[in-house]
Write a protein that holds these residues in place. Structure first.
Motif, PDB file in Angstrom:
ATOM      1  N   GLY A 157      -8.631  -1.849   6.140  1.00  0.00           N
ATOM      2  CA  GLY A 157      -7.724  -1.413   5.141  1.00  0.00           C
ATOM      3  C   GLY A 157      -6.382  -2.196   5.150  1.00  0.00           C
ATOM      4  O   GLY A 157      -5.788  -2.678   4.033  1.00  0.00           O
ATOM      5  N   VAL A 166      -5.950  -4.257   1.152  1.00  0.00           N
ATOM      6  CA  VAL A 166      -4.683  -3.832   0.423  1.00  0.00           C
ATOM      7  C   VAL A 166      -3.917  -5.094   0.211  1.00  0.00           C
ATOM      8  O   VAL A 166      -3.468  -5.060  -0.864  1.00  0.00           O
ATOM      9  CB  VAL A 166      -4.231  -2.255   0.964  1.00  0.00           C
ATOM     10  N   LEU A 181      -5.383  -7.173  -2.131  1.00  0.00           N
ATOM     11  CA  LEU A 181      -5.101  -6.909  -3.656  1.00  0.00           C
ATOM     12  C   LEU A 181      -3.977  -7.028  -4.269  1.00  0.00           C
ATOM     13  O   LEU A 181      -3.769  -7.348  -5.422  1.00  0.00           O
ATOM     14  CB  LEU A 181      -6.131  -5.466  -3.669  1.00  0.00           C
ATOM     15  N   LEU A 182      -2.933  -6.598  -3.492  1.00  0.00           N
ATOM     16  CA  LEU A 182      -1.634  -6.559  -3.827  1.00  0.00           C
ATOM     17  C   LEU A 182      -1.029  -8.001  -4.354  1.00  0.00           C
ATOM     18  O   LEU A 182      -0.509  -8.372  -5.088  1.00  0.00           O
ATOM     19  CB  LEU A 182      -0.688  -6.027  -2.840  1.00  0.00           C
ATOM     20  N   THR A 187      -2.795 -10.987   5.138  1.00  0.00           N
ATOM     21  CA  THR A 187      -3.773 -10.293   5.647  1.00  0.00           C
ATOM     22  C   THR A 187      -3.776 -10.344   7.546  1.00  0.00           C
ATOM     23  O   THR A 187      -4.461  -9.164   7.940  1.00  0.00           O
ATOM     24  CB  THR A 187      -5.280 -10.489   5.295  1.00  0.00           C
ATOM     25  N   GLY A 208       1.609  -3.604   1.702  1.00  0.00           N
ATOM     26  CA  GLY A 208       0.006  -3.776   1.597  1.00  0.00           C
ATOM     27  C   GLY A 208      -0.350  -3.142   2.818  1.00  0.00           C
ATOM     28  O   GLY A 208      -1.272  -2.473   3.191  1.00  0.00           O
ATOM     29  N   LYS A 209       0.296  -4.002   4.252  1.00  0.00           N
ATOM     30  CA  LYS A 209      -0.283  -3.707   5.589  1.00  0.00           C
ATOM     31  C   LYS A 209      -0.305  -1.963   5.732  1.00  0.00           C
ATOM     32  O   LYS A 209      -1.266  -1.536   6.092  1.00  0.00           O
ATOM     33  CB  LYS A 209       0.418  -4.427   6.426  1.00  0.00           C
ATOM     34  N   ILE A 251       0.096   0.455   3.798  1.00  0.00           N
ATOM     35  CA  ILE A 251      -0.555   1.270   2.878  1.00  0.00           C
ATOM     36  C   ILE A 251      -2.132   1.269   3.338  1.00  0.00           C
ATOM     37  O   ILE A 251      -2.816   2.383   3.371  1.00  0.00           O
ATOM     38  CB  ILE A 251      -0.711   1.007   1.669  1.00  0.00           C
ATOM     39  N   GLY A 252      -2.574   0.142   3.601  1.00  0.00           N
ATOM     40  CA  GLY A 252      -4.003  -0.079   3.935  1.00  0.00           C
ATOM     41  C   GLY A 252      -4.283   0.267   5.212  1.00  0.00           C
ATOM     42  O   GLY A 252      -5.292   1.207   5.158  1.00  0.00           O
ATOM     43  N   THR A 306      -4.069   4.556   5.049  1.00  0.00           N
ATOM     44  CA  THR A 306      -5.037   5.279   4.010  1.00  0.00           C
ATOM     45  C   THR A 306      -6.300   5.142   4.788  1.00  0.00           C
ATOM     46  O   THR A 306      -7.028   6.243   4.800  1.00  0.00           O
ATOM     47  CB  THR A 306      -5.131   4.385   2.784  1.00  0.00           C
TER      48      THR A 306
END
Length: 440
Positions: free
Chosen positions: A120, A124, A127-128, A147, A325-326, A328-329, A332
């Motif tokens: 995750g 994410v 993608l962002l 990432t 992003g980190k 959130i990924g 989630t």
């Protein structure tokens, strides 16, 4: 104190066994020292690059040496990225194999959460980044920059703000970073290999095979193993695959456990532990700080320069990927694992703790800078350095705020986890339940 998780439910986070906790503690202490040295190297590079001697810094980075006939006449900065980081990835390979053979990742149920969180935390941010940089020519090559998680940098921050972080969270952070390294290795090998030359790559299998046979036979002689490792590295480098992949392959070749002979004692630590003990200090104390010094130096150009950098969609994509992003990924993916497996957090831990840890995982440095160089070329990645540095510092500051809010709870958990009333060298909490240990 919060109610303990139901004994019939799997724990989403737990501290594991005393042996594993002690091993991870030793690793984290070494990486923490390495993280401090990494920060020193990065700060020295930035100061040097923005001083009146900035041209001397660039000259130093561009000094070339090595045999041209072997395609190894490389700049000092390239030697750091391709050579010194091979040591870092060799240690990562040893740790990866150990986790899958004898560590937490050998248990599918325990491995599921950090693996999902790491994936995750890769998907994410990528993608962002692609969303923010869409339509910008050539920007898509940098999708993998936000990432990566830099465990050494993160632990250096923890050394200042989170000395009492519970064992369960430290274990989760290290395991997540191990999986993150595996994903980063795969990304570098699959997406950042240009002009692949099959002949050197196939030729690299010969010294790698001999190295594997020798270490499987528990040979430790450096005068045998080091030339084979160097030959493997040089041939992988010549093939077009990034040379750090050779470090991982060599690490995977080393046995984690001693072979168990019929009627003999149970299998114990293998050669991997010996090599990790020897090479982790070199990786954390020399290789990574030297890479940071030779890679992090960026001329900021004052406020105008910084303003120009932050108008670049690549910079925004990397920074947002790391800072937003980190977490959130990771959050989630972890929440989904909790929902679908009906797992509970370890007692005393809350989702605020997971949020702080997820933000901390947004510190991307060593591998992020490396991928930035691979994506945009050495010397063309100045804005990427600004993005990685600013994103990592922002993530560190935000994590500091969140984790400091829970420091009183962490101190209480630390007291429970270190209490040893019978003084047998093993904390009581690993021999009896947490509730009983807390009541003593």
């Amino acid at each position: 104190m919060t109610n303990p998780a139901s004994p019939h439910k799997p724990a989403l986070l737990d501290r594991g066994s005393w042996g594993e906790a002690r091993r991870i503690g030793a690793i984290l202490r070494k990486e923490t020292v390495g993280g401090v040295l990494l920060l020193v190297g990065a700060m020295a590079a930035i100061i040097f690059a923005n001083s009146p001697w900035g041209d001397a810094y660039e000259t130093l980075r561009n000094v070339r040496f090595g045999p041209e006939a072997l395609h190894l006449n490389l700049s000092l900065a390239t030697w750091a990225a391709d050579g010194l980081l091979a040591i870092f990835f060799f240690v990562a390979g040893l740790e990866l194999k150990r986790e899958f053979v004898a560590g937490d990742l050998r248990n599918a149920r325990r491995a599921a959460v950090p693996i999902a969180a790491a994936l995750g935390g890769v998907i994410v941010p990528a993608l962002l980044y692609l969303l923010i940089t869409r339509g910008v020519e050539g920007a898509a090559r940098g999708w993998a920059i936000p990432t990566a998680t830099d465990i050494a940098f993160a632990l250096a921050v923890l050394a200042v703000i989170g000395r009492f972080l519970p064992t369960a969270l430290r274990t989760f952070l290290l395991t997540l970073a191990v999986v993150d390294d595996l994903v980063a290795i795969a990304i570098i090998a699959l997406f950042y290999t240009e002009d692949l030359s099959p002949v050197p790559l196939l030729a690299a299998l010969a010294p790698l095979a001999v190295f594997t046979v020798l270490v499987q036979r528990r040979v430790r002689s450096w005068w045998l193993l080091l030339p084979l490792a160097a030959a493997t590295w040089a041939l992988v480098h010549a093939s077009g695959v990034h040379a750090t992949v050779a470090g991982v392959l060599l690490g995977f070749a080393v046995p984690v456990l001693r072979s168990q002979k019929a009627g003999g004692p149970e299998a114990g630590p293998g050669l991997a532990e010996h090599f990790e003990h020897r090479f982790r200090p070199i990786s954390a104390g020399v290789a990574v700080p030297a890479f940071a010094f030779l890679s992090a130096g960026v001329s900021l150009g004052g406020l105008d320069g910084l303003g120009s950098a932050f108008r670049d969609p690549v910079v925004l994509g990397v920074a947002v990927g790391l800072v937003v992003g980190k977490p959130i990924g990771i959050m989630t993916a972890t929440w989904l694992m909790a929902r679908f497996t009906h797992a509970d957090l370890d007692e005393d831990l809350t989702w605020v703790d997971m949020l702080g840890l997820s933000i901390l995982a947004g510190i991307g440095f060593t591998v992020s800078l490396l991928i930035g160089e691979l994506a945009f070329g050495l010397g063309n990645d100045e804005h990427v350095k600004v993005a990685v540095l600013s994103g990592s510092v922002t993530a560190a500051l935000l994590a500091t705020v969140v984790l400091r809010l829970r420091n009183r709870v962490y101190r209480r958990i630390h007291e429970i986890e270190t209490a040893d009333v019978n003084q047998d060298g093993v904390p009581d909490v690993y021999q009896i339940g947490r509730s009983e240990a807390a009541d003593r």
